[in-house]
Design a protein around this motif. Sequence first.
Motif, PDB file in Angstrom:
ATOM      1  N   GLU A 144     -40.037  15.156 -27.134  1.00  0.00           N
ATOM      2  CA  GLU A 144     -38.629  14.747 -27.021  1.00  0.00           C
ATOM      3  C   GLU A 144     -37.918  14.880 -28.361  1.00  0.00           C
ATOM      4  N   LYS A 145     -36.567  14.751 -28.305  1.00  0.00           N
ATOM      5  CA  LYS A 145     -35.775  14.801 -29.541  1.00  0.00           C
ATOM      6  C   LYS A 145     -36.150  13.618 -30.430  1.00  0.00           C
ATOM      7  N   PRO A 146     -36.405  13.846 -31.719  1.00  0.00           N
ATOM      8  CA  PRO A 146     -36.837  12.719 -32.555  1.00  0.00           C
ATOM      9  C   PRO A 146     -35.724  11.708 -32.804  1.00  0.00           C
ATOM     10  N   ARG A 147     -36.133  10.546 -33.240  1.00  0.00           N
ATOM     11  CA  ARG A 147     -35.163   9.512 -33.640  1.00  0.00           C
ATOM     12  C   ARG A 147     -34.948   9.654 -35.147  1.00  0.00           C
ATOM     13  N   ASN A 148     -33.698   9.834 -35.554  1.00  0.00           N
ATOM     14  CA  ASN A 148     -33.402  10.022 -36.977  1.00  0.00           C
ATOM     15  C   ASN A 148     -32.865   8.725 -37.586  1.00  0.00           C
ATOM     16  N   VAL A 149     -33.520   8.285 -38.628  1.00  0.00           N
ATOM     17  CA  VAL A 149     -33.101   7.026 -39.264  1.00  0.00           C
ATOM     18  C   VAL A 149     -32.851   7.278 -40.756  1.00  0.00           C
ATOM     19  N   VAL A 150     -31.752   6.709 -41.243  1.00  0.00           N
ATOM     20  CA  VAL A 150     -31.441   6.811 -42.672  1.00  0.00           C
ATOM     21  C   VAL A 150     -32.005   5.570 -43.358  1.00  0.00           C
ATOM     22  N   PHE A 151     -32.688   5.763 -44.468  1.00  0.00           N
ATOM     23  CA  PHE A 151     -33.195   4.634 -45.255  1.00  0.00           C
ATOM     24  C   PHE A 151     -32.515   4.633 -46.614  1.00  0.00           C
ATOM     25  N   VAL A 152     -31.934   3.488 -46.957  1.00  0.00           N
ATOM     26  CA  VAL A 152     -31.239   3.367 -48.242  1.00  0.00           C
ATOM     27  C   VAL A 152     -31.946   2.273 -49.035  1.00  0.00           C
ATOM     28  N   ASP A 153     -32.319   2.573 -50.277  1.00  0.00           N
ATOM     29  CA  ASP A 153     -32.933   1.556 -51.144  1.00  0.00           C
ATOM     30  C   ASP A 153     -32.145   1.528 -52.455  1.00  0.00           C
ATOM     31  N   ILE A 154     -31.452   0.436 -52.688  1.00  0.00           N
ATOM     32  CA  ILE A 154     -30.769   0.299 -53.982  1.00  0.00           C
ATOM     33  C   ILE A 154     -31.393  -0.898 -54.696  1.00  0.00           C
ATOM     34  N   GLY A 155     -32.085  -0.610 -55.767  1.00  0.00           N
ATOM     35  CA  GLY A 155     -32.768  -1.660 -56.511  1.00  0.00           C
ATOM     36  C   GLY A 155     -31.981  -2.054 -57.744  1.00  0.00           C
ATOM     37  N   HIS A 156     -32.711  -2.379 -58.803  1.00  0.00           N
ATOM     38  CA  HIS A 156     -32.034  -2.820 -60.025  1.00  0.00           C
ATOM     39  C   HIS A 156     -31.580  -1.616 -60.846  1.00  0.00           C
ATOM     40  N   SER A 157     -32.342  -0.515 -60.740  1.00  0.00           N
ATOM     41  CA  SER A 157     -32.043   0.603 -61.626  1.00  0.00           C
ATOM     42  C   SER A 157     -31.691   1.889 -60.907  1.00  0.00           C
ATOM     43  N   ARG A 217     -23.411  12.961 -37.680  1.00  0.00           N
ATOM     44  CA  ARG A 217     -23.506  11.499 -37.740  1.00  0.00           C
ATOM     45  C   ARG A 217     -23.944  10.887 -36.407  1.00  0.00           C
ATOM     46  N   ASP A 218     -23.580  11.562 -35.297  1.00  0.00           N
ATOM     47  CA  ASP A 218     -23.998  11.014 -33.987  1.00  0.00           C
ATOM     48  C   ASP A 218     -25.513  11.079 -33.807  1.00  0.00           C
ATOM     49  N   GLU A 219     -26.136  11.958 -34.553  1.00  0.00           N
ATOM     50  CA  GLU A 219     -27.593  12.093 -34.382  1.00  0.00           C
ATOM     51  C   GLU A 219     -28.365  11.038 -35.188  1.00  0.00           C
ATOM     52  N   ILE A 220     -27.641  10.209 -35.923  1.00  0.00           N
ATOM     53  CA  ILE A 220     -28.297   9.148 -36.701  1.00  0.00           C
ATOM     54  C   ILE A 220     -28.426   7.910 -35.808  1.00  0.00           C
ATOM     55  N   TYR A 221     -29.659   7.489 -35.605  1.00  0.00           N
ATOM     56  CA  TYR A 221     -29.937   6.357 -34.722  1.00  0.00           C
ATOM     57  C   TYR A 221     -29.637   5.022 -35.413  1.00  0.00           C
ATOM     58  N   ALA A 222     -30.012   4.924 -36.693  1.00  0.00           N
ATOM     59  CA  ALA A 222     -29.802   3.661 -37.425  1.00  0.00           C
ATOM     60  C   ALA A 222     -29.785   3.921 -38.920  1.00  0.00           C
ATOM     61  N   ILE A 223     -29.163   3.004 -39.647  1.00  0.00           N
ATOM     62  CA  ILE A 223     -29.169   3.071 -41.116  1.00  0.00           C
ATOM     63  C   ILE A 223     -29.808   1.781 -41.593  1.00  0.00           C
ATOM     64  N   GLU A 224     -31.014   1.897 -42.102  1.00  0.00           N
ATOM     65  CA  GLU A 224     -31.751   0.708 -42.557  1.00  0.00           C
ATOM     66  C   GLU A 224     -31.601   0.582 -44.071  1.00  0.00           C
ATOM     67  N   VAL A 225     -31.164  -0.582 -44.528  1.00  0.00           N
ATOM     68  CA  VAL A 225     -30.986  -0.741 -45.973  1.00  0.00           C
ATOM     69  C   VAL A 225     -31.989  -1.754 -46.532  1.00  0.00           C
ATOM     70  N   VAL A 226     -32.531  -1.440 -47.692  1.00  0.00           N
ATOM     71  CA  VAL A 226     -33.429  -2.353 -48.410  1.00  0.00           C
ATOM     72  C   VAL A 226     -33.078  -2.309 -49.891  1.00  0.00           C
ATOM     73  N   GLY A 227     -33.765  -3.151 -50.677  1.00  0.00           N
ATOM     74  CA  GLY A 227     -33.475  -3.215 -52.124  1.00  0.00           C
ATOM     75  C   GLY A 227     -32.407  -4.270 -52.358  1.00  0.00           C
ATOM     76  N   GLY A 228     -32.593  -5.025 -53.435  1.00  0.00           N
ATOM     77  CA  GLY A 228     -31.735  -6.183 -53.699  1.00  0.00           C
ATOM     78  C   GLY A 228     -30.250  -5.863 -53.773  1.00  0.00           C
ATOM     79  N   ALA A 229     -29.896  -4.720 -54.350  1.00  0.00           N
ATOM     80  CA  ALA A 229     -28.472  -4.457 -54.586  1.00  0.00           C
ATOM     81  C   ALA A 229     -27.716  -4.084 -53.309  1.00  0.00           C
ATOM     82  N   THR A 230     -28.459  -3.816 -52.209  1.00  0.00           N
ATOM     83  CA  THR A 230     -27.732  -3.539 -50.954  1.00  0.00           C
ATOM     84  C   THR A 230     -27.139  -4.828 -50.384  1.00  0.00           C
TER      85      THR A 230
END
Length: 735
Positions: free
Chosen positions: A193-206, A332-345
Amino acid sequence: MSVVGIDVGFQNCYIAVARSGGIETIANEYSDRCTPACISLASKNRTIGNAAKSQIITNFKNTVHGFKKFHGRAVDDQFVQGEKSKLPYNLHKLDNGSTGIKVRYLNEDKVFTIEQMTAMLLTKLKETSEHALKKPVVDCVISVPSFFTDVERRSLMDATQIAGLNCLRLINDTTAVALAYGIYKQDLPNPEEKPRNVVFVDIGHSSYQVSIASFNKGKLKVLATAFDPYLGGRNFDELLVEYFCGDFKNRFKLNVKDNPRALLRLYQECEKLKKLMSANSSDLPLNIECFMNDIDVHGKMNRVQFEEMCAQLLMRVEAPLKSVMEQSKLSRDEIYAIEVVGGATRIPAIKERISKFFGKDISTTLNADEAVARGCALQCAILSPAFKVREFSITDAVPFPITLRWKSQTDESVGCSMLLVYKEYSKRENIFSTNKMQVDQEGQGEQPTEEEKMNNSGNKDGDKQDQGASSSKANTKVKSVDLPIWANTTRQLDQDVLNNFVDYEKKMIIQDKLEKERNDAKNAVEEYVYEVRDKLCGIYERYVTEDESNRLTIMLEDTEIWLYEEGEDQEKDIYQDKLSELKKFGEPIEERYREHEGRPRAFDELGKKIQLFMKAVDMYKQKDERYQHLSAEEMSVVEKSVCEALGWMNTKMNAQSKLTVAQDPAVKVAEIIQKIQELEDVCHPVFNRPKPKTEEPVEEGDKNNGAHNGPAAQQGADSKGNQQMKPPSGEMEVD
Ligand code: ATP
Ligand code: MG
């Protein structure tokens, strides 16, 4: 084999471990799951993590933090030079041009390499995980920023060796997050099947990293990676610090930048203020007492002002997002979710910008601080034969190319042959090994075949381009030979140097341990002084004579003074001797108290036992049928023992009643317990002996009731039908 994942952040480190229950983020000795990436060097030891963070201001020249990005960099590197002016400690140029850190350690000037500094941090994290797992930790997986170059990664790998770790793999921060996201998901599309595309954002201290990963059942593939290696939470702190430096100059005439301690305090307060502004949009105060020249300073800021001030930084959020979308060629419609991590997010304006770019809400389903470490632990579990983990394949993308260059012995030309093994951003299942490759040697020249080129790097579908020597595949005999590969880096540590660092790290660990023991011994004296002094006017008051009390009080006072003067800095055995000296006087008092508290219960217990066994003897004499299988001789032994115990108890009670509580007791609780034991040793074997089974015919009506009701309810039968006697139970009322 240990299964440990470590996120070595610029500011914060996290450790996750695999246990039978799953992946767990573990806490350090301060019950804190976050260990600051901070090391403080001192005249007798090093402190690492939380304890070091508290030294940032007091021991600022020797407290090292913010060094992660110096890995693999020359001190003359533009980035290092830019950082230099902001650091409270000194940098030093090493012989090979790399960045070293100069500190005062064990009363000497000492230069440590970045690998050594990171190794110190890893030593601490290793100890923390060993404490949690209660076994030695060696194998681990560690995260790195996706933009780390090969040289930077090698430098970090050297650090792991110095710390005695066996790093099975370095994994990119956002790939670790993608793994932590995907491995537990039950509802991923099937492979066809068509894969699930997820964006991962990590903004830390540096730094700021983004990736897009596509997921199908059992696999993840990193489609694109982008970053701004110079944008992180600390840039926002710097702007706040700049603002307040100006503000305090105007209003209080203070030159904060001339005073490193004040500047460091301001950084800490500004970071707190920044965090508060994430949760609160109203005016917030910034107050620092005795900031400089005994002046208390105060200022304020609100979120709107802050966002205006940070407009330039916030504008930088978009570029990496745009870049990953372009690389992946997804809409953009093909993006299933945008997951954010890292303290500065957690900064609302950052979240808003990300969300606006994709035109949808961002998700925060992962733990923003711990997701990277958890991903690392999962990767380690996948690599470990000791753990059974769901099949999950990871295809990563690395943003730098790998090229092999070689010169054949027969090649007389000036240049050398070259092969681009991976283009930048090519998909790789493993990060590239330089140990050895196997190549086919043909009749003329050397040219690895497509298949065998990657034999040892484990990648069969890497994106490879041949730019080198002629690829004519002569129909000649093919011989496989090992082809050692050397990394073209001047900054990797030689094996000898590395071995010396390993030894030196071990020495420092021992030194820290000895110093800790010395400190513990000193603290034990101090604690004893305070504890006994407290109790002398509290629970011990009744148990001490006036004379003793005065004498001990003086001793405690003298010791307290000694601890601040001559005893401030002594060897461990001096403190231990001091404590023994105090205990010689303190312990008898403590014992009187303890004995007095425990004695009534012990006598009560002994009294009950005596009564119980005495009652059994009486019942025997009254021909109670339950005891008639016992012989007169053995009952006489029991009786003698009971009478002896009773006599002993009366004598001791009598002697004790003549003493005051401030005198040493006539009998100790341990002796009473011993007496109970002796009595039981004599009586129990007699009463526990099974009563022979009697073959009496059973009346019809008695069948259900059992042959012996009433007093015989205490009797049981063993598996052979023999009936066992028990002494009268404790619940039996005896006059
Ligand atoms: P890096 O990933 O760059 O190596 P790191 O992993 O050590 O760094 P994190 O622990 O992810 O960094 O994030 C630390 C940053 O997040 C710091 O700048 C900190 O001030 C910031 N931060 C944490 N909580 C908040 C908050 N509530 N609001 C704003 N910023 C926050
Ligand atoms: Mg991080």
